[in-house]
Design a protein around this motif. Sequence first.
Motif, PDB file in Angstrom:
ATOM      1  N   GLU A   1       0.926  -1.247  -0.026  1.00 36.91           N
ATOM      2  CA  GLU A   1       0.074   0.023   0.059  1.00 36.91           C
ATOM      3  C   GLU A   1       0.908   1.241   0.157  1.00 36.91           C
ATOM      4  O   GLU A   1       0.513   2.395  -0.554  1.00 36.91           O
ATOM      5  CB  GLU A   1      -1.039  -0.053   1.014  1.00 36.91           C
ATOM      6  N   SER A   2       1.938   1.247   0.683  1.00 36.25           N
ATOM      7  CA  SER A   2       2.855   2.379   0.674  1.00 36.25           C
ATOM      8  C   SER A   2       3.466   2.650  -0.486  1.00 36.25           C
ATOM      9  O   SER A   2       3.671   3.919  -1.019  1.00 36.25           O
ATOM     10  CB  SER A   2       4.265   2.283   1.829  1.00 36.25           C
ATOM     11  N   PHE A   3       3.388   1.698  -1.472  1.00 35.99           N
ATOM     12  CA  PHE A   3       4.090   2.012  -2.985  1.00 35.99           C
ATOM     13  C   PHE A   3       2.887   2.633  -3.618  1.00 35.99           C
ATOM     14  O   PHE A   3       3.261   3.360  -4.890  1.00 35.99           O
ATOM     15  CB  PHE A   3       4.466   0.861  -3.532  1.00 35.99           C
TER      16      PHE A   3
ATOM     17  N   ILE B   1      10.396  17.243  -6.164  1.00 39.10           N
ATOM     18  CA  ILE B   1      10.839  18.454  -5.933  1.00 39.10           C
ATOM     19  C   ILE B   1      12.383  18.608  -6.241  1.00 39.10           C
ATOM     20  O   ILE B   1      12.885  19.559  -6.968  1.00 39.10           O
ATOM     21  CB  ILE B   1      10.707  19.176  -4.614  1.00 39.10           C
ATOM     22  N   ALA B   2      12.895  17.804  -5.624  1.00 37.04           N
ATOM     23  CA  ALA B   2      14.539  17.598  -5.778  1.00 37.04           C
ATOM     24  C   ALA B   2      14.910  17.371  -7.135  1.00 37.04           C
ATOM     25  O   ALA B   2      16.065  18.054  -7.750  1.00 37.04           O
ATOM     26  CB  ALA B   2      15.123  16.540  -4.824  1.00 37.04           C
ATOM     27  N   LEU B   3      14.473  16.520  -7.802  1.00 37.41           N
ATOM     28  CA  LEU B   3      14.755  16.430  -9.273  1.00 37.41           C
ATOM     29  C   LEU B   3      14.530  17.534 -10.145  1.00 37.41           C
ATOM     30  O   LEU B   3      15.047  17.927 -11.017  1.00 37.41           O
ATOM     31  CB  LEU B   3      13.735  15.149  -9.689  1.00 37.41           C
ATOM     32  N   GLY B   4      13.290  18.200  -9.624  1.00 37.17           N
ATOM     33  CA  GLY B   4      12.849  19.583 -10.420  1.00 37.17           C
ATOM     34  C   GLY B   4      14.055  20.534 -10.278  1.00 37.17           C
ATOM     35  O   GLY B   4      14.278  21.316 -11.230  1.00 37.17           O
TER      36      GLY B   4
ATOM     37  N   GLN C   1       7.535  11.970   0.797  1.00 39.97           N
ATOM     38  CA  GLN C   1       8.737  11.581   0.158  1.00 39.97           C
ATOM     39  C   GLN C   1       9.028  11.411  -1.285  1.00 39.97           C
ATOM     40  O   GLN C   1       9.802  11.937  -1.963  1.00 39.97           O
ATOM     41  CB  GLN C   1       9.114  10.144   0.651  1.00 39.97           C
ATOM     42  N   ASP C   2       7.767  11.007  -1.930  1.00 38.60           N
ATOM     43  CA  ASP C   2       7.470  11.155  -3.327  1.00 38.60           C
ATOM     44  C   ASP C   2       7.592  12.769  -3.670  1.00 38.60           C
ATOM     45  O   ASP C   2       8.123  12.913  -4.729  1.00 38.60           O
ATOM     46  CB  ASP C   2       6.339  10.221  -3.860  1.00 38.60           C
ATOM     47  N   ALA C   3       6.624  13.421  -2.942  1.00 34.37           N
ATOM     48  CA  ALA C   3       6.869  14.715  -3.191  1.00 34.37           C
ATOM     49  C   ALA C   3       8.204  15.746  -3.081  1.00 34.37           C
ATOM     50  O   ALA C   3       8.671  16.347  -4.027  1.00 34.37           O
ATOM     51  CB  ALA C   3       5.660  15.722  -2.558  1.00 34.37           C
TER      52      ALA C   3
END
Length: 120
Positions: free
Chosen positions: A17-19, A31-34, A25-27
């Motif tokens: 379910e966490s995936f 943001i870091a990749l952006g 963490q996904d957000a």
Amino acid sequence: MNPEDLVARLAPVRIPESFARFGLQDALAAIALGLVAALLLASLLRRVTVRKLRPADRARASIAELRAGDPRERIAGLARLLRAQGGTVPEGLSAALYDPRATIDATELERAVLDAARRR
């Protein structure tokens, strides 16, 4: 057994379910990749769009800086600029550059530096 029967007998794919949900963490990762992509793009655009000065403009700026200094250092600086531009010292000034008692007209050296810079 045909392929359709085989596919029907397969169990559905199950993921934790966490995936399956989009979390903090996904957000933060997005943001870091952006930000990394923006930094790379900004550095690329800076290199492409930077205003490049012509050699004559750089020579004029250097000559203007030398005018504020000591006259002897001005002459030495003009000679360095002339050598950096690949120019030749005007007639009669080459010996005067090495003689501390000689009076040198700096405007002739400035003209030679600008002429050499224009030829580049």
